[in-house]
Write an enzyme that holds these catalytic residues in place. Sequence first.
Site, PDB file in Angstrom:
ATOM      1  CG  HIS A  15      -0.398   0.312   2.534  1.00 55.21           C
ATOM      2  ND1 HIS A  15      -1.167   0.524   3.662  1.00 55.21           N
ATOM      3  CD2 HIS A  15       0.883   0.454   2.969  1.00 55.21           C
ATOM      4  CE1 HIS A  15      -0.404   0.790   4.694  1.00 55.21           C
ATOM      5  NE2 HIS A  15       0.840   0.741   4.312  1.00 55.21           N
ATOM      6  CB  CYS A  26       3.367   6.200   5.262  1.00 51.48           C
ATOM      7  SG  CYS A  26       3.926   5.350   6.754  1.00 51.48           S
ATOM      8  CG  HIS A  30       5.285   0.914   2.587  1.00 51.63           C
ATOM      9  ND1 HIS A  30       4.663   2.114   2.300  1.00 51.63           N
ATOM     10  CD2 HIS A  30       4.734   0.480   3.744  1.00 51.63           C
ATOM     11  CE1 HIS A  30       3.788   2.401   3.251  1.00 51.63           C
ATOM     12  NE2 HIS A  30       3.797   1.421   4.140  1.00 51.63           N
ATOM     13  CG  HIS A  32       2.806  -2.961   6.290  1.00 48.19           C
ATOM     14  ND1 HIS A  32       3.728  -2.519   7.204  1.00 48.19           N
ATOM     15  CD2 HIS A  32       2.306  -1.859   5.694  1.00 48.19           C
ATOM     16  CE1 HIS A  32       3.777  -1.198   7.165  1.00 48.19           C
ATOM     17  NE2 HIS A  32       2.932  -0.762   6.255  1.00 48.19           N
ATOM     18  CG  HIS A  70       0.892 -12.171  -2.066  1.00 50.30           C
ATOM     19  ND1 HIS A  70       0.622 -12.849  -0.900  1.00 50.30           N
ATOM     20  CD2 HIS A  70       2.223 -12.237  -2.235  1.00 50.30           C
ATOM     21  CE1 HIS A  70       1.754 -13.320  -0.405  1.00 50.30           C
ATOM     22  NE2 HIS A  70       2.744 -12.956  -1.197  1.00 50.30           N
ATOM     23  CD  GLU A 109       0.458   0.451   8.706  1.00 51.46           C
ATOM     24  OE1 GLU A 109      -0.724   0.742   8.462  1.00 51.46           O
ATOM     25  OE2 GLU A 109       1.375   1.280   8.734  1.00 51.46           O
TER      26      GLU A 109
HETATM   27 ZN   LIG Z   1       2.398   1.047   5.557  1.00 51.71          ZN
END
Ligand SMILES: [Zn+2]
Length: 120
Positions: A15, A26, A30, A32, A70, A109
Amino acid sequence: MRVKLSKTFHFEAAHDLPTFPDGHKCRRLHGHSFRFDVVVKGDVDPKKGYLIDYGDIKKAAEPIIKQLDHYYLNEIEGLNNPTSEILAKWLWDKLKPALPLLTTITVYETCTSRCDYSGE
Ligand SMILES: [Zn+2]
């Protein structure tokens, strides 16, 4: 006898967060390893000795995880700004119809950053 049951799920996703300030890390694309907990609350049936089958929580959550795992979250309807807060409410809205006893969604997160949403 009133209890809370929790079941934990994981998915991997990318995201970016378009409402963060310019230059904030952010804002960059990137990923998570997301974790979320589904918490249900209610009264234990004294004859059965349990609230609900954990498997019922899994059945409700699995199709939703398939939509997230994914993927680039920003491209999913309702998640164009996929903060943990918005993701927690999105999960709530998807799960509540199948799990009327749902009381909290917690989105992790990272290992140290999480958001609780309880439908308010
Ligand atoms: Zn993030």
